[in-house]
Design a protein around this motif. Structure first.
Motif, short mmCIF file in Angstrom:
data_model
loop_
_atom_site.label_atom_id
_atom_site.label_comp_id
_atom_site.label_asym_id
_atom_site.label_seq_id
_atom_site.Cartn_x
_atom_site.Cartn_y
_atom_site.Cartn_z
N ASN A 186 0.84 -1.19 0.00
CA ASN A 186 0.00 0.00 0.00
C ASN A 186 0.89 1.25 0.00
O ASN A 186 2.11 1.15 -0.14
CB ASN A 186 -0.98 -0.03 1.18
N GLY A 187 0.29 2.41 0.16
CA GLY A 187 1.05 3.66 0.14
C GLY A 187 2.14 3.70 1.19
O GLY A 187 3.26 4.15 0.92
N PHE B 45 -1.34 6.28 -6.63
CA PHE B 45 -1.08 6.66 -5.24
C PHE B 45 -0.59 8.10 -5.08
O PHE B 45 -0.88 8.73 -4.07
CB PHE B 45 -0.04 5.73 -4.61
N LEU C 278 3.64 10.23 0.29
CA LEU C 278 4.27 9.40 -0.74
C LEU C 278 4.97 10.28 -1.77
O LEU C 278 6.09 9.98 -2.20
CB LEU C 278 3.23 8.50 -1.40
N LYS D 96 -3.08 10.81 -4.35
CA LYS D 96 -3.86 10.66 -3.12
C LYS D 96 -3.03 10.84 -1.85
O LYS D 96 -3.59 10.94 -0.77
CB LYS D 96 -4.47 9.26 -3.07
N ASN D 97 -1.72 10.83 -1.95
CA ASN D 97 -0.89 10.71 -0.76
C ASN D 97 0.28 11.68 -0.80
O ASN D 97 1.30 11.41 -1.45
CB ASN D 97 -0.42 9.26 -0.65
#
Length: 175
Positions: free
Chosen positions: A108-109, A140, A147, A143-144
């Motif tokens: 995941n992230g 990703f 990251l 959204k992050n």
């Protein structure tokens, strides 16, 4: 239900042990967890235990806890990858991250944040670029923000300042 409440209480204690690097108390809690059979049905507790051993620098124990789990979750794997990265064991972090899909765990992230730190420490631009491509494919970055920051940091540490600037400029949210 009682075991779940106990698991959360023990996870909180493990978090404190990790923060204080109190391995003696953490090991005592680990023994209690194992004696009471609380580990396998509580992924939060398992992850907290791996994190505690990792933060205390006892990575062999952290790795063994992960091996003991019948259904380890991505959070448990991330705790081990993060622990390796945190202690400068970047090759082990990369190896562990690469094993995740083979074990049925989809990164995941947070997984990508942890492994990008290891790539930056190693100066492994090839692996970092490969991960960047995967992160973009999975959507990703948009959204992050953390990251995105990890990507910028990895490129800077690999000496790719122009690429770091480009990634930074493309981030929807910057901090």
């Amino acid at each position: 239900m009682k075991k779940h409440k106990e698991g959360f209480a023990l996870a909180s204690l493990l978090k404190e042990c990790a923060k204080k690097k109190d391995i003696a108390r953490g090991a005592t809690i680990y023994s209690d967890i194992m004696n009471r059979g609380l580990l396998d049905n509580n992924p939060y507790l398992a992850s907290s235990l791996i994190n505690m051993f990792s933060r205390c620098g006892v990575l062999t124990h952290a790795k063994n806890v992960l091996k003991e789990l019948t259904n380890p979750c991505v959070v448990a794997w991330n705790a081990l990858v993060s622990g390796y990265s945190h202690h400068g064991l970047s090759h082990e972090a990369v190896h562990t991250f690469e094993r995740m899909p083979n074990e049925g765990i989809l990164p995941n992230g947070v997984s990508f944040i942890c492994i990008l730190k290891a790539c930056g420490s190693l100066g492994d631009l090839s692996k970092g670029t490969q991960l960047h491509d995967e992160i973009v494919r999975r959507g990703f970055v948009k959204k992050n923000v953390m990251l995105g920051n990890a990507l910028v940091d990895m490129y800077v540490k690999c000496g790719m300042l122009e690429k770091a600037q480009k990634v930074h400029d493309e981030l929807l949210v910057r901090n």
